[in-house]
Design an enzyme around this catalytic site. Structure first.
Site, PDB file in Angstrom:
ATOM      1  N   HIS A  41       0.936  -1.288   0.018  1.00 18.38           N
ATOM      2  CA  HIS A  41      -0.062   0.001  -0.085  1.00 18.38           C
ATOM      3  C   HIS A  41       1.068   1.235   0.070  1.00 18.38           C
ATOM      4  O   HIS A  41       0.486   2.320  -0.595  1.00 18.38           O
ATOM      5  CB  HIS A  41      -0.922   0.096   1.118  1.00 18.38           C
ATOM      6  CG  HIS A  41      -1.702  -1.263   1.273  1.00 18.38           C
ATOM      7  ND1 HIS A  41      -1.657  -2.173   2.251  1.00 18.38           N
ATOM      8  CD2 HIS A  41      -2.912  -1.567   0.847  1.00 18.38           C
ATOM      9  CE1 HIS A  41      -2.851  -2.851   2.334  1.00 18.38           C
ATOM     10  NE2 HIS A  41      -3.437  -2.456   1.215  1.00 18.38           N
ATOM     11  N   LYS A 153      -0.643  -6.256  -8.001  1.00 21.77           N
ATOM     12  CA  LYS A 153      -0.711  -7.616  -7.321  1.00 21.77           C
ATOM     13  C   LYS A 153      -2.212  -8.077  -7.610  1.00 21.77           C
ATOM     14  O   LYS A 153      -2.573  -9.160  -7.768  1.00 21.77           O
ATOM     15  CB  LYS A 153      -0.765  -7.061  -5.878  1.00 21.77           C
ATOM     16  CG  LYS A 153      -1.272  -7.898  -4.966  1.00 21.77           C
ATOM     17  CD  LYS A 153      -0.660  -9.221  -4.711  1.00 21.77           C
ATOM     18  CE  LYS A 153      -1.351 -10.158  -3.316  1.00 21.77           C
ATOM     19  NZ  LYS A 153      -2.634  -9.874  -3.025  1.00 21.77           N
ATOM     20  N   GLN A 157      -8.433  -6.944 -11.021  1.00 19.43           N
ATOM     21  CA  GLN A 157      -8.990  -5.832 -10.471  1.00 19.43           C
ATOM     22  C   GLN A 157      -8.588  -4.690 -11.263  1.00 19.43           C
ATOM     23  O   GLN A 157      -9.404  -3.601 -11.515  1.00 19.43           O
ATOM     24  CB  GLN A 157      -8.568  -5.732  -8.972  1.00 19.43           C
ATOM     25  CG  GLN A 157      -9.194  -4.207  -8.523  1.00 19.43           C
ATOM     26  CD  GLN A 157      -8.753  -4.459  -6.866  1.00 19.43           C
ATOM     27  OE1 GLN A 157      -9.689  -4.994  -6.312  1.00 19.43           O
ATOM     28  NE2 GLN A 157      -7.890  -3.537  -6.382  1.00 19.43           N
ATOM     29  N   SER A 190      -2.515  -8.191   2.958  1.00 15.80           N
ATOM     30  CA  SER A 190      -3.021  -7.988   4.202  1.00 15.80           C
ATOM     31  C   SER A 190      -3.252  -9.396   4.831  1.00 15.80           C
ATOM     32  O   SER A 190      -3.340  -9.642   5.916  1.00 15.80           O
ATOM     33  CB  SER A 190      -4.206  -7.249   4.472  1.00 15.80           C
ATOM     34  OG  SER A 190      -4.083  -5.872   3.747  1.00 15.80           O
TER      35      SER A 190
HETATM   36  P1  AMP Z   1      -6.350  -4.063  -0.652  1.00 18.09           P
HETATM   37  O1  AMP Z   1      -6.244  -3.128   0.829  1.00 18.09           O
HETATM   38  O2  AMP Z   1      -5.898  -5.224  -0.359  1.00 18.09           O
HETATM   39  O3  AMP Z   1      -7.687  -3.856  -1.052  1.00 18.09           O
HETATM   40  O4  AMP Z   1      -5.338  -3.580  -1.524  1.00 18.09           O
HETATM   41  C1  AMP Z   1      -5.606  -1.872  -1.951  1.00 18.09           C
HETATM   42  C2  AMP Z   1      -4.607  -1.708  -2.893  1.00 18.09           C
HETATM   43  O5  AMP Z   1      -3.180  -2.016  -2.634  1.00 18.09           O
HETATM   44  C3  AMP Z   1      -5.082  -2.461  -4.317  1.00 18.09           C
HETATM   45  O6  AMP Z   1      -4.957  -1.673  -5.358  1.00 18.09           O
HETATM   46  C4  AMP Z   1      -4.115  -3.418  -4.253  1.00 18.09           C
HETATM   47  O7  AMP Z   1      -3.764  -4.154  -5.432  1.00 18.09           O
HETATM   48  C5  AMP Z   1      -2.741  -3.010  -3.791  1.00 18.09           C
HETATM   49  N1  AMP Z   1      -1.713  -3.747  -3.123  1.00 18.09           N
HETATM   50  C6  AMP Z   1      -2.023  -4.791  -2.280  1.00 18.09           C
HETATM   51  N2  AMP Z   1      -0.988  -5.461  -2.125  1.00 18.09           N
HETATM   52  C7  AMP Z   1       0.207  -4.885  -2.777  1.00 18.09           C
HETATM   53  C8  AMP Z   1       1.494  -5.372  -3.172  1.00 18.09           C
HETATM   54  N3  AMP Z   1       1.965  -6.362  -2.542  1.00 18.09           N
HETATM   55  N4  AMP Z   1       2.286  -4.487  -3.871  1.00 18.09           N
HETATM   56  C9  AMP Z   1       1.388  -3.568  -4.621  1.00 18.09           C
HETATM   57  N5  AMP Z   1       0.033  -3.141  -4.529  1.00 18.09           N
HETATM   58  C10 AMP Z   1      -0.484  -3.858  -3.487  1.00 18.09           C
END
Ligand code: AMP
Length: 288
Positions: A41, A153, A157, A190
């Protein structure tokens, strides 16, 4: 270090601070998240802070995108730690609405991106992308950013949201940020908090599989079945991992191809115990 001016919980308050920033001529960046923030994030936040004048991070665990058997109730929530990370990285405002604020009455309006959501994760998580696109459309209307940041990642989406933006004429640029990984190669998530140490170690086999796929693609392999098999050969070495899918698709329409040409997505979903993990590579590079 810039400090976070505010954490706001209402749509009205967010609209007010964003309108003030815009009135000051600022370019607005939005980073939508579900919290439990980590370095992945942070990479999105850093990109927004570097490219925009005012960065909004939304933190909202969106029930609409979880299936009935999924982990909504236990999804990690740690707003104070999230706020601290946002402060360290120069975020201007954290938007952390309650479920009642985002969905004050039963949601009867949905955004559905057809076709692109049928395969990959969409095949195993019915309704998931409808939940994602609906909440992201709401966040886009609420925060009215100039630029929105999404991680590679979550490859499907990213592609689905880009298409929604194009199809519905959102005046927003969508930026893709490369996947941030552990030293072992495991993509940060997460949900990695659910993994035991042993599961964490084993989960790196997903990355090994993707590296094997990349090596084949770099060598000029055009047969998608061989690329899939190379990924599977690595996954099966790890008894703690159970494959859900390995797919090789074109990076725009997310359709299986008979022959690999142009930008390609190799995507994996696998279970480590009860924890579902996803990862992917875009080859030769991220979609723009
Ligand atoms: P989430 O909180 O899991 O919904 O993720 C929020 C955003 O962070 C989304 O756009 C994810 O693709 C991005 N994200 C989550 N994990 C990673 C990662 N390891 N590297 C880059 N972006 C990430």
């Amino acid at each position: 270090m810039k400090s976070v001016e505010t954490r706001v919980e209402t749509v009205e308050a967010l609209r007010r601070v964003v309108a003030a920033a815009r009135a000051g001529g600022k370019r607005i960046g939005l980073v939508p998240t579900m919290g439990a923030l980590h370095r992945g994030h942070a990479a999105l936040i850093d990109a927004s802070v570097a490219e925009c004048d005012f960065t909004v991070v939304s933190i909202f665990v969106n029930a609409l995108q979880f299936g009935p058997q999924e982990d909504f109730a236990v999804y990690p929530r740690d707003l104070d730690a999230d706020q601290a990370l946002c402060e360290e990285h120069g975020v201007d405002v954290v938007f952390a609405p309650t479920p009642g604020e985002m969905y004050p009455s039963e949601q009867r309006t949905f955004v559905d991106v057809t076709g692109l959501t049928d395969g990959l994760c969409g095949a195993f998580r019915p309704g998931h992308f409808r939940g994602v696109t609906t909440v992201v459309a709401k966040l886009f209307h609420i925060a009215s950013p100039d630029v929105a940041y999404f991680g590679a990642k979550d490859a499907q989406q990213l592609v689905v949201i880009r298409r929604m933006v194009r199809d519905l004429n959102f005046p927003i640029e969508v930026r893709a940020v490369a996947t941030v990984r552990e030293e072992s190669g495991l993509a940060l998530s997460s949900r990695n908090r659910y993994l035991s140490d042993e599961q964490q170690k084993g989960a790196a086999a997903i990355y090994q599989g993707l590296q094997a796929a990349r090596a084949l693609l770099e060598a000029g392999e055009t047969n998608p079945e061989r690329v899939r098999q190379a990924v599977r050969d690595e996954l099966v070495k790890e008894p703690g991992l159970r494959e859900q899918y390995v797919e090789v698709v074109d990076a725009e329409e997310l359709e299986r191809v008979k022959r690999i040409e142009g930008r390609t997505l190799v995507a994996v979903a696998a279970y480590a115990g009860k924890t579902r993990l996803i990862d992917n590579i875009f080859y030769p590079d991220l979609p723009t």
